[in-house]
Enzyme design. Structure first.
Site, PDB file in Angstrom:
ATOM      1  N   ASP A 161       5.938   2.266  -9.731  1.00 52.40           N
ATOM      2  CA  ASP A 161       6.979   3.185  -9.298  1.00 52.40           C
ATOM      3  C   ASP A 161       7.565   2.811  -7.932  1.00 52.40           C
ATOM      4  O   ASP A 161       6.915   2.163  -7.111  1.00 52.40           O
ATOM      5  CB  ASP A 161       6.431   4.610  -9.219  1.00 52.40           C
ATOM      6  CG  ASP A 161       5.925   5.126 -10.550  1.00 52.40           C
ATOM      7  OD1 ASP A 161       6.439   4.665 -11.580  1.00 52.40           O
ATOM      8  OD2 ASP A 161       5.019   5.973 -10.547  1.00 52.40           O
ATOM      9  N   LYS A 162       8.772   3.268  -7.709  1.00 51.71           N
ATOM     10  CA  LYS A 162       9.491   2.999  -6.469  1.00 51.71           C
ATOM     11  C   LYS A 162       8.637   3.295  -5.236  1.00 51.71           C
ATOM     12  O   LYS A 162       8.576   2.491  -4.299  1.00 51.71           O
ATOM     13  CB  LYS A 162      10.773   3.843  -6.431  1.00 51.71           C
ATOM     14  CG  LYS A 162      11.524   3.806  -5.112  1.00 51.71           C
ATOM     15  CD  LYS A 162      12.717   4.755  -5.138  1.00 51.71           C
ATOM     16  CE  LYS A 162      13.414   4.806  -3.776  1.00 51.71           C
ATOM     17  NZ  LYS A 162      14.551   5.753  -3.787  1.00 51.71           N
TER      18      LYS A 162
END
Length: 353
Positions: A161-162
């Site tokens: 994830d970011k």
């Protein structure tokens, strides 16, 4: 699909393994034919080179066994194949200069330590500034490929994830990508994450088995479905490493790699990740009503304004040498400061008691 929905789907597809699994049963009237030709008729979107790489990498099985490239299929045989998932976006990836924290690199693979805030793959809302843009720039100087060509560019077999930090393996050629995809499919890649979650887990260690799929009422979230049918199989093993009274430091070992797997599984247990806004962890979920405590937690949110999750270890078999490679990267500063702050909080409580 609306532009807004496409953005949501693109942004939410972080944190997953990127491979495709196919299965075919040979017709009982099928005559002898080389397996690559047979599969090309079945999978017209896949090139012969990709199929031959798959056979060499052990990603093509006939009745559960690996085969040689000149193998000829027989009636009623079951053929299974695992291949890397090709990019599905329609955007030309423009090379962008970027500082990459390279942990390891050779002719076939590269391992990087991804910082918080870096989106891995371009999407409608993130056409530039992603890790893939940085890789396109880096690879155009070290590999004989055409920059911006999605089909020829080496790439990803998994994503995180970011706002999750930590280790990612990048394939530098088609064969390595195919070999790694098969390892992810076989669950032979080892991955451990460090997470700070709300509350004390009971039991302190265990195994979470729960299919994951999009939340019908909030497509930005993944949730567990207990019917055994909906969603994709997801398995997380966890162990509490430290307890800080209202939060716990947990080690998570993945058996599968699904979108938001740890975040969704911990939420399912009633212990969302600390500071995880998407799953409600950015609010005080455990603790007292005193103003002093609220101020302490707010300060913790400011120190680490993202989900407290770090991909700490990564292990896999080298696609060419067969040697097992294992990597570990330290917890980043913001997460380390957060842990230290909760340790001090626990000590202060013990002194008061």
């Amino acid at each position: 699909m609306s532009e807004e929905q496409e953005y949501i789907d693109s942004e939410a597809e972080q944190g997953e393994e990127l491979y495709l699994h196919y299965s075919f049963t040979v017709d009982k009237k099928q005559g002898p034919i080389r397996i690559d030709k047979f599969l090309m008729d079945k999978m017209q979107q896949v090139t012969r080179n990709k199929l031959q790489n798959g056979i060499r990498a052990g990603s093509v099985l006939v009745d559960g066994k690996t085969i040689k490239p000149n193998y000829k299929v027989r009636p009623l045989e079951v053929i299974e194949i695992v291949l890397p998932q090709a990019p599905t976006d329609a955007y030309r990836v423009e090379p962008e200069e970027m500082d990459l924290n390279i942990v390891y690199e050779d002719a076939d693979v590269m391992v990087i330590n991804k910082p918080a805030g870096l989106v891995v793959h371009p999407g409608l809302g993130n056409k530039s500034g992603t890790l893939v843009n940085g890789l396109a720039h880096y690879f155009q100087h070290v590999l004989p490929i055409k920059a911006g060509n999605n089909n020829d560019r080496p790439g990803l077999v998994h994503r995180i994830d970011k706002d999750t930090t930590g280790l990612l393996v990048i394939a530098k050629n088609e064969y390595a990508m195919t070999h790694l995809a098969k390892q992810f499919f076989d669950h032979s890649v080892t991955r451990e994450y460090t997470a700070l979650v709300w509350g004390d887990l009971e039991p302190a260690e265990g195994r979470i088995e729960g299919n994951l799929a999009r939340n019908p009422s909030n497509r930005m979230q993944m949730i567990v479905f207990e019917d055994g049918i909906t969603g994709k199989e997801a398995v997380t093993n966890y162990k509490t490493m430290e307890s800080f009274y209202y939060t716990s430091l947990v080690n998570c070992i993945l058996e599968t790699g699904r979108t938001h797997q740890i975040r969704a599984h911990m939420t399912y247990l009633g212990h969302p990740l600390f500071s995880d806004a998407r799953y409600g962890g950015d609010k005080i979920l455990k603790g007292t009503i005193f103003t002093k405590y609220k101020q302490f937690v707010d300060n913790c949110f400011k120190i680490c304004p993202r989900q407290a999750l770090h991909a700490r270890t990564l292990g896999f078999e080298h696609p060419v040498t067969g040697k097992r490679l294992n990597f570990e990267c330290p917890i980043p500063d913001d997460f380390e400061q957060l842990i230290d702050k909760w340790r001090k909080y626990l000590m202060s409580r013990k002194i008061e008691e």
